[in-house]
Design an enzyme around this catalytic site. Structure first.
Site, mmCIF file in Angstrom:
data_model
loop_
_atom_site.group_PDB
_atom_site.id
_atom_site.type_symbol
_atom_site.label_atom_id
_atom_site.label_comp_id
_atom_site.label_asym_id
_atom_site.label_seq_id
_atom_site.Cartn_x
_atom_site.Cartn_y
_atom_site.Cartn_z
ATOM 1 N N GLY A 196 0.815 -1.211 0.000
ATOM 2 C CA GLY A 196 0.000 0.000 0.000
ATOM 3 C C GLY A 196 0.846 1.258 0.000
ATOM 4 N N CYS A 197 1.909 1.254 0.780
ATOM 5 C CA CYS A 197 2.779 2.436 0.878
ATOM 6 C C CYS A 197 3.528 2.676 -0.429
ATOM 7 C CB CYS A 197 3.746 2.275 2.038
ATOM 8 S SG CYS A 197 2.904 2.163 3.642
ATOM 9 N N THR A 198 3.916 1.598 -1.091
ATOM 10 C CA THR A 198 4.596 1.724 -2.384
ATOM 11 C C THR A 198 3.644 2.302 -3.420
ATOM 12 O OG1 THR A 198 6.093 -0.097 -1.873
ATOM 13 C CG2 THR A 198 5.821 0.463 -4.200
ATOM 14 N N ALA B 247 3.097 6.063 -2.716
ATOM 15 C CA ALA B 247 4.261 6.873 -3.095
ATOM 16 C C ALA B 247 4.407 6.964 -4.613
ATOM 17 C CB ALA B 247 5.524 6.295 -2.464
#
Length: 162
Positions: A46-48, A51
């Site tokens: 999710g964070c990738t 970003a």
């Protein structure tokens, strides 16, 4: 999460390191719009995605005189690898002791697979050039989030020019 900041409040100032070890403060960004987003961990799915999406839309944000800054508890070394691996075009800052996350009210008790722990509640703040919070998303769903932030920013900028 009872102390989540609200629209109209002054954004708490901070001093955090970027991946190169340089100190960055909120006040460094006064005079321009700022998208400040908090995420749990570098190189997680999710964070990738989040970003990468903010990086993809970065040229559109730049046209609106807006800087995007992501904050997580990760180290400078982790941020360097994350930026390089995914060709990110946004600034990432390190909040290893969670002080900034706490100041913004997004360091909270979370539950996963029956276990409770303290962690980052994925959140995004739009901060105007005067340093005031103009919009908040809490418990962000990553899909289409960067696009929604861009749309809200355009709306806010248009309404502030009236």
């Amino acid at each position: 999460m009872s102390n989540l900041l609200e629209i109209g409040q002054s954004a708490p100032d901070f001093t955090l390191n970027n991946p190169q070890g340089k100190s960055v403060t909120l006040k460094d960004n006064f005079g321009q719009w700022l998208i400040l987003y908090f995420y749990p961990k570098d190189n997680t799915p999710g964070c990738t995605t989040e970003a990468q999406d903010f990086s993809r839309f970065n040229p559109e944000f730049e046209k609106l005189s807006t800087k995007i800054v992501g904050i997580s508890p990760d180290s400078e070394k982790s941020h360097c690898k994350f930026i390089e691996k995914h060709n990110l075009l946004i600034e990432l800052l390190c909040d290893p002791d969670h002080q900034v996350a706490k100041a913004y009210g997004i360091w909270s008790l979370k539950k996963f697979m029956g276990k409770e722990y303290m962690g980052i509640v994925r959140s995004t703040f739009i901060i105007n050039p005067q340093g005031n919070i103009t919009y908040v998303w809490s418990k962000v769903r990553v899909k289409d989030h960067a696009e929604k932030v861009l749309g809200k920013l355009q709306e806010l900028q248009n309404s502030s020019q009236v």
